[in-house]
Design a protein around this motif. Structure first.
Motif, PDB file in Angstrom:
ATOM      1  N   GLY A  12      37.838  45.018  37.525  1.00 24.69           N
ATOM      2  CA  GLY A  12      36.604  44.646  36.840  1.00 24.69           C
ATOM      3  C   GLY A  12      35.982  43.381  37.398  1.00 24.69           C
ATOM      4  O   GLY A  12      34.772  43.324  37.658  1.00 24.69           O
ATOM      5  N   ILE A  13      36.799  42.350  37.606  1.00 23.86           N
ATOM      6  CA  ILE A  13      36.269  41.065  38.071  1.00 23.86           C
ATOM      7  C   ILE A  13      35.762  41.168  39.500  1.00 23.86           C
ATOM      8  O   ILE A  13      34.690  40.643  39.836  1.00 23.86           O
ATOM      9  N   ALA A  14      36.508  41.847  40.371  1.00 23.21           N
ATOM     10  CA  ALA A  14      36.126  41.913  41.781  1.00 23.21           C
ATOM     11  C   ALA A  14      34.783  42.601  41.979  1.00 23.21           C
ATOM     12  O   ALA A  14      34.011  42.228  42.876  1.00 23.21           O
ATOM     13  N   GLN A  15      34.477  43.610  41.155  1.00 23.11           N
ATOM     14  CA  GLN A  15      33.201  44.297  41.305  1.00 23.11           C
ATOM     15  C   GLN A  15      32.033  43.461  40.776  1.00 23.11           C
ATOM     16  O   GLN A  15      30.880  43.683  41.161  1.00 23.11           O
ATOM     17  N   ALA A  16      32.343  42.496  39.906  1.00 25.27           N
ATOM     18  CA  ALA A  16      31.295  41.640  39.359  1.00 25.27           C
ATOM     19  C   ALA A  16      31.179  40.314  40.103  1.00 25.27           C
ATOM     20  O   ALA A  16      30.093  39.737  40.192  1.00 25.27           O
ATOM     21  N   ARG A  17      32.307  39.833  40.627  1.00 23.88           N
ATOM     22  CA  ARG A  17      32.333  38.568  41.361  1.00 23.88           C
ATOM     23  C   ARG A  17      33.101  38.771  42.662  1.00 23.88           C
ATOM     24  O   ARG A  17      34.325  38.584  42.711  1.00 23.88           O
ATOM     25  N   PRO A  18      32.414  39.145  43.738  1.00 21.94           N
ATOM     26  CA  PRO A  18      33.102  39.491  44.994  1.00 21.94           C
ATOM     27  C   PRO A  18      34.015  38.392  45.535  1.00 21.94           C
ATOM     28  O   PRO A  18      35.013  38.699  46.188  1.00 21.94           O
ATOM     29  N   MET A  19      33.714  37.106  45.286  1.00 22.14           N
ATOM     30  CA  MET A  19      34.574  36.037  45.786  1.00 22.14           C
ATOM     31  C   MET A  19      35.971  36.091  45.170  1.00 22.14           C
ATOM     32  O   MET A  19      36.927  35.568  45.733  1.00 22.14           O
ATOM     33  N   TYR A  20      36.069  36.705  44.006  1.00 14.04           N
ATOM     34  CA  TYR A  20      37.378  36.835  43.338  1.00 14.04           C
ATOM     35  C   TYR A  20      38.352  37.593  44.231  1.00 14.04           C
ATOM     36  O   TYR A  20      39.534  37.250  44.322  1.00 14.04           O
TER      37      TYR A  20
ATOM     38  N   SER B 115      44.364  28.951  40.860  1.00 13.81           N
ATOM     39  CA  SER B 115      43.601  28.321  39.780  1.00 13.81           C
ATOM     40  C   SER B 115      42.274  29.043  39.567  1.00 13.81           C
ATOM     41  O   SER B 115      41.822  29.204  38.426  1.00 13.81           O
ATOM     42  N   ARG B 116      41.653  29.502  40.636  1.00 17.82           N
ATOM     43  CA  ARG B 116      40.382  30.229  40.498  1.00 17.82           C
ATOM     44  C   ARG B 116      40.608  31.625  39.925  1.00 17.82           C
ATOM     45  O   ARG B 116      39.807  32.119  39.122  1.00 17.82           O
ATOM     46  N   ILE B 117      41.706  32.268  40.319  1.00 15.40           N
ATOM     47  CA  ILE B 117      42.037  33.592  39.774  1.00 15.40           C
ATOM     48  C   ILE B 117      42.252  33.497  38.265  1.00 15.40           C
ATOM     49  O   ILE B 117      41.701  34.285  37.486  1.00 15.40           O
ATOM     50  N   ALA B 118      43.062  32.535  37.849  1.00 14.02           N
ATOM     51  CA  ALA B 118      43.366  32.395  36.419  1.00 14.02           C
ATOM     52  C   ALA B 118      42.118  32.047  35.616  1.00 14.02           C
ATOM     53  O   ALA B 118      41.940  32.523  34.483  1.00 14.02           O
ATOM     54  N   THR B 119      41.241  31.247  36.183  1.00 10.59           N
ATOM     55  CA  THR B 119      40.005  30.891  35.483  1.00 10.59           C
ATOM     56  C   THR B 119      39.115  32.122  35.303  1.00 10.59           C
ATOM     57  O   THR B 119      38.575  32.359  34.212  1.00 10.59           O
ATOM     58  N   ALA B 120      38.974  32.914  36.354  1.00 10.86           N
ATOM     59  CA  ALA B 120      38.156  34.130  36.257  1.00 10.86           C
ATOM     60  C   ALA B 120      38.752  35.103  35.248  1.00 10.86           C
ATOM     61  O   ALA B 120      38.023  35.717  34.453  1.00 10.86           O
ATOM     62  N   ARG B 121      40.070  35.249  35.248  1.00 11.10           N
ATOM     63  CA  ARG B 121      40.716  36.158  34.300  1.00 11.10           C
ATOM     64  C   ARG B 121      40.538  35.666  32.864  1.00 11.10           C
ATOM     65  O   ARG B 121      40.277  36.470  31.955  1.00 11.10           O
ATOM     66  N   SER B 122      40.700  34.367  32.654  1.00 18.35           N
ATOM     67  CA  SER B 122      40.522  33.827  31.310  1.00 18.35           C
ATOM     68  C   SER B 122      39.103  34.083  30.808  1.00 18.35           C
ATOM     69  O   SER B 122      38.897  34.509  29.669  1.00 18.35           O
ATOM     70  N   GLU B 123      38.113  33.853  31.667  1.00 19.29           N
ATOM     71  CA  GLU B 123      36.719  34.070  31.280  1.00 19.29           C
ATOM     72  C   GLU B 123      36.439  35.549  31.034  1.00 19.29           C
ATOM     73  O   GLU B 123      35.705  35.905  30.103  1.00 19.29           O
ATOM     74  N   PHE B 124      37.037  36.411  31.852  1.00 16.79           N
ATOM     75  CA  PHE B 124      36.812  37.844  31.706  1.00 16.79           C
ATOM     76  C   PHE B 124      37.397  38.343  30.390  1.00 16.79           C
ATOM     77  O   PHE B 124      36.750  39.109  29.659  1.00 16.79           O
ATOM     78  N   VAL B 125      38.611  37.917  30.062  1.00 21.17           N
ATOM     79  CA  VAL B 125      39.242  38.369  28.819  1.00 21.17           C
ATOM     80  C   VAL B 125      38.503  37.816  27.608  1.00 21.17           C
ATOM     81  O   VAL B 125      38.346  38.512  26.595  1.00 21.17           O
ATOM     82  N   GLN B 126      38.038  36.575  27.688  1.00 26.85           N
ATOM     83  CA  GLN B 126      37.255  36.020  26.577  1.00 26.85           C
ATOM     84  C   GLN B 126      35.992  36.850  26.346  1.00 26.85           C
ATOM     85  O   GLN B 126      35.593  37.084  25.191  1.00 26.85           O
ATOM     86  N   ALA B 127      35.351  37.279  27.429  1.00 25.93           N
ATOM     87  CA  ALA B 127      34.161  38.113  27.293  1.00 25.93           C
ATOM     88  C   ALA B 127      34.522  39.526  26.851  1.00 25.93           C
ATOM     89  O   ALA B 127      33.764  40.181  26.124  1.00 25.93           O
TER      90      ALA B 127
END
Length: 383
Positions: free
Chosen positions: A149-157, A200-212
């Protein structure tokens, strides 16, 4: 976003198939093993460069052929068309004369070297009968769900994920060498720094994704269960409680230093986002451990529909939703609610083995294709 056209050559059971599609609801109807799932698999392959059914690209090539190709044209909400093509070879010349599987990827006829250059060009989510494992299975399946899910929305992930995995492999190899007395700990700081930076960037993106994700999962679960089931979605991980990227970077460096002795004994890294987990709670109890199969199936579907909603928020356009032979697994009320929930989505593609009363209700507003014997024909089309 929607898929305008899909072309297959020597893919699974299809020698060739060319299908013109459009927005709205599309239904592929056919008996079991007729090739319905392969069509959805091909669409998913275009978006993420991998199958959702197998990790072996050779499995996608028609059994007696040496290569396979899938191509499609996606139209964005800005009315811009993007052509994607994935070509697979069973074997190809590698370095030093070796033979190995090969895959090439093109965007608008321009070859791309890495999957990261195509992922994010289109957006697709898929749900099928085996996705009950998304709730019942181990943490790696839920990490994969987040990654997709994250990779398709944020390619840098995806770039961060690939760097993290590479550094993790190297650090684990160093740990094994240290355990064997063949190297010293001076090898580790460089890999620790890379793990902390990308992790640190992976965990931040995952935290934001799960919150959303969480409110959408709960809302969908309530809709599908008639208001009876409220689900909480929780992100767990070594870095989950940190507040931002910088604090997560510092925290992971500290954790890697503190766990070094045990890491050497085990020969692998014990701390970091490669051990993350997403937990679903129903009435404050683990849905994985205590939920019924019906509750778990509904939650898995809720996760998928919620994933689409968050991807729409982050990309500012809705992904294509693929529902692979899953409506028959639900009772009629829940299946109807699924179709109602997806009415606002630009394109939903459903596969089914049975044309039941529910689908008959939607027939007037859907394009229906009959699938069988390696052929795909729109209902009413002359043969």
């Amino acid at each position: 976003m929607y898929l305008k056209s899909l072309g297959l050559e020597q893919f699974r059971c299809y020698a060739r198939a060319d299908i013109e599609l459009g927005p709205g609801l599309t239904v592929f109807v056919g008996s079991n093993a007729s090739g319905k799932t392969s069509l959805l698999e091909a669409i998913y392959l275009l978006a993420v460069t991998k199958s959702h059914r197998t990790s072996v690209d050779r499995d996608l090539i028609q059994w007696d052929q040496g290569w396979s190709r899938v191509e499609g044209v996606f139209r964005s909400e800005e009315r811009r068309d993007t052509s994607l093509r994935v070509t697979l070879w069973r074997t190809a010349k590698g370095e030093n004369g070796s033979r190995s599987p090969r895959k090439t990827i093109e965007v608008n006829a321009v070859p791309k070297r890495r999957p990261a250059e195509i992922i994010g060009q289109a957006a697709v989510v898929i749900f099928g009968p085996d996705d009950l494992a998304l709730v019942k299975g181990g943490p790696s399946l839920r990490r994969h769900f987040l990654n997709a899910g994250i990779a398709q929305a944020r390619p840098m992930y995806l770039s961060d994920l690939m760097r993290y995995r590479r550094a993790l492999r190297q650090r684990n190899e160093c740990l094994r060498l240290i355990r064997q007395g063949l190297a010293g700990p001076e090898l580790l700081p460089g890999w620790d720094a890379q793990l902390a930076e990308s992790g640190s960037r992976i965990a931040t993106a995952r935290s934001e994704f799960v919150q959303a994700l969480a409110p959408h999962v709960n809302r969908t679960q309530l809709e599908l269960s008639g208001g009876k089931e409220s689900v909480e979605t929780v992100y767990h991980g070594d870095l989950a409680e940190a507040v931002d990227v910088d604090s997560r970077r510092v925290l992971l460096r500290e954790m890697l230093t503190e766990s070094l002795e045990r890491d050497v004994v085990l020969g692998r890294t014990q701390r970091g986002p490669h051990r993350d987990e997403v937990e679903l709670l129903l009435a404050s109890r683990s849905l994985r451990q205590f939920g019924s199969q019906g509750q778990q199936r509904t939650a898995a579907l809720s996760l998928t529909l919620a994933q689409a909603a968050v991807m729409q928020q982050w990309r500012r356009e809705c992904p294509v939703i693929l529902l692979d032979d899953c409506l028959s697994e639900l009772d009629e009320d829940r299946a109807r609610k699924v179709l109602e929930l997806t009415e606002s989505v630009e394109q939903v593609i459903v596969s089914t083995a049975s044309w039941d009363r529910l689908l008959e209700e939607y027939a007037s507003r859907a394009r229906v294709f009959e699938v069988g014997e390696g052929q795909v024909r729109e209902r009413g089309e002359t043969q």
